[in-house]
Design a protein around this motif. Structure first.
Motif, PDB file in Angstrom:
ATOM      1  N   THR A 191       0.962  -1.155  -0.104  1.00 15.66           N
ATOM      2  CA  THR A 191       0.059  -0.119  -0.084  1.00 15.66           C
ATOM      3  C   THR A 191       0.987   1.161   0.048  1.00 15.66           C
ATOM      4  N   VAL A 192       0.559   2.214  -0.782  1.00 15.40           N
ATOM      5  CA  VAL A 192       1.299   3.427  -0.916  1.00 15.40           C
ATOM      6  C   VAL A 192       0.394   4.650  -0.027  1.00 15.40           C
ATOM      7  N   ARG A 193       1.005   5.003   0.880  1.00 12.89           N
ATOM      8  CA  ARG A 193       0.482   6.303   1.718  1.00 12.89           C
ATOM      9  C   ARG A 193       1.280   7.561   1.550  1.00 12.89           C
ATOM     10  N   VAL A 194       0.536   8.499   1.239  1.00 16.04           N
ATOM     11  CA  VAL A 194       1.116   9.884   0.774  1.00 16.04           C
ATOM     12  C   VAL A 194       0.350  10.707   1.608  1.00 16.04           C
ATOM     13  N   THR A 195       1.172  11.797   2.378  1.00 23.23           N
ATOM     14  CA  THR A 195       0.396  12.812   3.224  1.00 23.23           C
ATOM     15  C   THR A 195       0.216  14.064   2.029  1.00 23.23           C
ATOM     16  N   LEU A 196      -1.057  14.672   2.172  1.00 21.23           N
ATOM     17  CA  LEU A 196      -1.325  15.879   1.242  1.00 21.23           C
ATOM     18  C   LEU A 196      -1.503  17.129   2.237  1.00 21.23           C
ATOM     19  N   PRO A 197      -0.731  17.937   2.389  1.00 20.00           N
ATOM     20  CA  PRO A 197      -0.982  19.292   3.420  1.00 20.00           C
ATOM     21  C   PRO A 197      -2.017  19.878   2.786  1.00 20.00           C
ATOM     22  N   LEU A 212     -12.384   5.604  -5.758  1.00 14.22           N
ATOM     23  CA  LEU A 212     -12.509   6.654  -4.765  1.00 14.22           C
ATOM     24  C   LEU A 212     -13.004   6.584  -3.504  1.00 14.22           C
ATOM     25  N   THR A 213     -12.546   6.383  -2.324  1.00  7.83           N
ATOM     26  CA  THR A 213     -13.316   6.275  -1.094  1.00  7.83           C
ATOM     27  C   THR A 213     -12.557   7.391  -0.164  1.00  7.83           C
ATOM     28  N   GLY A 214     -13.545   7.522   0.939  1.00  5.93           N
ATOM     29  CA  GLY A 214     -13.214   8.601   1.963  1.00  5.93           C
ATOM     30  C   GLY A 214     -14.364   9.519   2.049  1.00  5.93           C
ATOM     31  N   PRO A 215     -14.744  10.051   3.207  1.00  4.98           N
ATOM     32  CA  PRO A 215     -15.877  10.718   3.819  1.00  4.98           C
ATOM     33  C   PRO A 215     -16.191  12.030   2.916  1.00  4.98           C
ATOM     34  N   LEU A 216     -17.042  12.475   2.933  1.00  7.66           N
ATOM     35  CA  LEU A 216     -17.524  13.962   2.238  1.00  7.66           C
ATOM     36  C   LEU A 216     -16.582  15.022   2.542  1.00  7.66           C
ATOM     37  N   VAL A 250     -12.950   6.841 -13.243  1.00  9.50           N
ATOM     38  CA  VAL A 250     -12.880   7.373 -11.981  1.00  9.50           C
ATOM     39  C   VAL A 250     -13.981   7.190 -11.202  1.00  9.50           C
ATOM     40  N   VAL A 251     -14.344   6.452 -10.082  1.00 12.91           N
ATOM     41  CA  VAL A 251     -15.741   6.434  -9.512  1.00 12.91           C
ATOM     42  C   VAL A 251     -15.403   7.017  -8.127  1.00 12.91           C
ATOM     43  N   GLU A 252     -16.194   7.985  -7.754  1.00 12.87           N
ATOM     44  CA  GLU A 252     -16.324   8.492  -6.473  1.00 12.87           C
ATOM     45  C   GLU A 252     -17.558   7.640  -5.727  1.00 12.87           C
ATOM     46  N   TRP A 253     -17.437   7.067  -4.475  1.00 10.30           N
ATOM     47  CA  TRP A 253     -18.190   6.388  -3.826  1.00 10.30           C
ATOM     48  C   TRP A 253     -18.739   4.941  -4.614  1.00 10.30           C
ATOM     49  N   ILE A 283      -8.922   8.436   0.705  1.00  8.64           N
ATOM     50  CA  ILE A 283      -8.388   9.805   1.381  1.00  8.64           C
ATOM     51  C   ILE A 283      -9.187  10.046   2.727  1.00  8.64           C
ATOM     52  N   ASP A 284      -8.313  10.271   3.474  1.00 10.93           N
ATOM     53  CA  ASP A 284      -9.093  10.660   4.814  1.00 10.93           C
ATOM     54  C   ASP A 284      -8.263  12.034   5.324  1.00 10.93           C
ATOM     55  N   ARG A 285      -9.157  12.452   6.085  1.00  9.72           N
ATOM     56  CA  ARG A 285      -8.790  13.811   6.542  1.00  9.72           C
ATOM     57  C   ARG A 285      -8.508  13.963   7.894  1.00  9.72           C
ATOM     58  N   ARG A 286      -7.288  14.421   8.252  1.00 13.70           N
ATOM     59  CA  ARG A 286      -6.817  14.496   9.651  1.00 13.70           C
ATOM     60  C   ARG A 286      -7.446  15.572  10.523  1.00 13.70           C
ATOM     61  N   ASP A 287      -7.354  15.623  11.872  1.00 13.54           N
ATOM     62  CA  ASP A 287      -7.596  16.937  12.644  1.00 13.54           C
ATOM     63  C   ASP A 287      -7.170  18.035  12.387  1.00 13.54           C
ATOM     64  N   ASP A 288      -5.664  18.109  11.816  1.00 13.94           N
ATOM     65  CA  ASP A 288      -5.071  19.397  11.339  1.00 13.94           C
ATOM     66  C   ASP A 288      -5.412  19.727   9.923  1.00 13.94           C
ATOM     67  N   ASP A 289      -6.496  18.888   9.248  1.00 11.82           N
ATOM     68  CA  ASP A 289      -6.824  19.221   8.003  1.00 11.82           C
ATOM     69  C   ASP A 289      -6.123  18.783   6.655  1.00 11.82           C
ATOM     70  N   THR A 290      -5.089  18.123   7.172  1.00 12.55           N
ATOM     71  CA  THR A 290      -4.243  17.665   5.962  1.00 12.55           C
ATOM     72  C   THR A 290      -4.887  16.269   5.459  1.00 12.55           C
ATOM     73  N   ARG A 291      -4.639  15.800   4.519  1.00 10.70           N
ATOM     74  CA  ARG A 291      -5.125  14.688   4.026  1.00 10.70           C
ATOM     75  C   ARG A 291      -4.275  13.379   3.682  1.00 10.70           C
ATOM     76  N   VAL A 292      -4.720  12.255   3.980  1.00 11.97           N
ATOM     77  CA  VAL A 292      -3.857  11.119   3.850  1.00 11.97           C
ATOM     78  C   VAL A 292      -4.500  10.229   2.878  1.00 11.97           C
ATOM     79  N   VAL A 293      -3.584   9.812   1.840  1.00 17.01           N
ATOM     80  CA  VAL A 293      -4.008   9.119   0.826  1.00 17.01           C
ATOM     81  C   VAL A 293      -3.321   7.835   0.638  1.00 17.01           C
ATOM     82  N   GLU A 294      -4.281   6.849   0.499  1.00 15.63           N
ATOM     83  CA  GLU A 294      -3.660   5.520   0.410  1.00 15.63           C
ATOM     84  C   GLU A 294      -4.071   4.628  -0.759  1.00 15.63           C
TER      85      GLU A 294
END
Ligand SMILES: Nc1ncnc2c1ncn2[C@@H]1O[C@H](COP(=O)(O)OP(=O)(O)OP(=O)(O)O)[C@@H](O)[C@H]1O
Ligand SMILES: [Mg+2]
Length: 160
Positions: free
Chosen positions: A2-8, A32-36, A113-116, A133-144
């Motif tokens: 799995t590739v994981r990248v932080t996207l500020p 593509l998955t991840g919350p609204l 490319v399909v969201e949801w 894609i996930d959103r961290r508390d500091d608003d940065t995103r992490v993509v896996e």
């Protein structure tokens, strides 16, 4: 693997999409998955730029899918099909709805490319790349990026 990248920032997400586009080819399916508001559409905008397609990639409100044709002037050779299956989740038979989509572009000839789309569109291709894609508390995103079949693992290695 799995590739994981932080996207500020959103610019980083666009840039990552452009980089990912470099390993894409016709027939590819990305889920593509991840919350609204995670950045699924933002990443797709970067993909569209990297693929050199026409038209702005936006969140479709009234359409479920949009086809972006390649722009030869921008080096584009393959179409981008951008679908948002969010509203299909409520359908009685979402798979039938997906099958009914007359995309006017075949999955074999496009990057799709399909969201949801998780649990709905995997059958469109033999393999796919799962992008979470996930959103961290500091608003940065992490993509896996998780390869599912095909030669995705090898291509992710090429992505570096
Ligand atoms: N690092 C980041 N990456 C992506 N978007 C970011 C980032 N930081 C802030 N944003 C903002 O978050 C929002 C992401 O919206 P986007 O429409 O791409 O999300 P989405 O996952 O497609 O949502 P939806 O599930 O509603 O379709 C944008 O307003 C964008 O500017
Ligand atoms: Mg979106």
């Amino acid at each position: 693997m799995t590739v994981r990248v932080t996207l500020p920032t959103v610019d980083d997400t666009h840039a990552f999409g452009r980089r990912l586009a470099g390993v894409l080819r016709a027939g590819d399916l990305l889920l593509l998955t991840g919350p609204l508001g995670a950045g699924k559409t933002a990443l797709t905008q970067g993909l569209g730029a990297g693929l050199g397609v026409r038209g702005d990639v936006t969140s479709p409100t009234f359409v479920i899918a949009r086809v972006h044709r390649p722009d030869p002037a921008r080096g584009g050779t393959v179409a981008l099909v951008h679908a948002d299956a969010y509203r299909l989740g409520d359908a009685t038979d979402p798979r039938a709805e997906i099958d009914d989509l007359d995309l006017d572009a075949s999955v074999d000839d496009s990057v799709t490319v399909v969201e949801w789309g998780e649990g709905l569109v995997e059958q469109l291709a033999d393999a796919h790349l799962r992008v979470r894609i996930d959103r961290r508390d500091d608003d940065t995103r992490v993509v896996e990026l998780e390869p599912v079949g095909g030669d995705w693992s090898r291509r992710l290695t090429a992505l570096g």
